[in-house]
Design an enzyme around this catalytic site. Sequence first.
Site, short mmCIF file in Angstrom:
data_model
loop_
_atom_site.label_atom_id
_atom_site.label_comp_id
_atom_site.label_asym_id
_atom_site.label_seq_id
_atom_site.Cartn_x
_atom_site.Cartn_y
_atom_site.Cartn_z
N SER A 30 45.74 43.46 50.46
CA SER A 30 44.31 44.20 49.21
C SER A 30 43.12 43.03 48.94
CB SER A 30 45.19 45.97 48.21
OG SER A 30 46.15 44.56 47.71
N GLU A 83 39.44 56.62 33.84
CA GLU A 83 40.35 56.40 32.74
C GLU A 83 40.85 55.32 32.54
OE1 GLU A 83 43.84 59.04 33.90
OE2 GLU A 83 43.29 60.84 33.42
N HIS A 95 44.06 43.15 41.09
CA HIS A 95 42.93 42.99 41.69
C HIS A 95 41.69 42.62 41.68
CE1 HIS A 95 46.41 45.84 43.60
NE2 HIS A 95 45.47 45.30 45.26
#
Length: 256
Positions: A9, A188, A195
């Site tokens: 990722s 939120e 990341h």
Amino acid sequence: MRILCLGDSIMQYNDFSAFPQTGWVQELARFFPETTEWLNFARNGRSTKSFIDEGRFARVMKEAEEGDFALIQFAHNDEKSADPARYTSAEKGCAFRKNLSFFVRELRSKGVKPVLLTPMARRMFENGKIKNSHGQYPQAIIETAAEENVPCIDMTALTMNLLSAEGEEKSRRFYMNFDSALYENFPEGRSDNSHLRPEGAHAFSRLAAAEIKKIAEKFPEYKELSDFCMSNCGGRFLEVSGENSEIDDEFTVFQK
């Protein structure tokens, strides 16, 4: 010129639905000519093991062509010893090194020139000093690259140095670590020190580009890659993952 991207990722292409999360090679395209084609096979949560087991590497080999270059960067998920579907040991003679060697040798058999990269540092500070959260994995990558005689870019060391220079608070802007009501996709807020946001992806890709520019000094067969880097820049992306977005558990494991 075509560049294949194999990883997890941290490298993955992210569309509008995940913004501001940004794979670092999305920003690396800024350092290459617009004629460069990027085939990004990186995907959330993958390790060297799951990348092979799920058939993603077979897909890479199907698409790979002679003359391509490949950037290979794993470790974040290989480290997860509690997950047998992804975990690989970094010890000598164990799966992590064997998988990296497998990638290199198979790609070379198709005339592709691979580059191994150590993982990006997580934003983990201890008593005000940046901490290496990747254990033996960066060294395993460096040693495997030497054994296979391929270039290796030590992004762990480079990004740790940058984070150390920036400091704990200032470096927060590089990561998906932000307060509420800042981004529509994450109303939120987020507390994720793995990341990257665009600023982090750009800062880290700038470090990588500087190293890519020098690769041909030791590996003359990579001259095209080095010459193209930081020359007539403004690349484009071909995102080839072709699947729906997935929830990645990386940030839940490594939070500040």
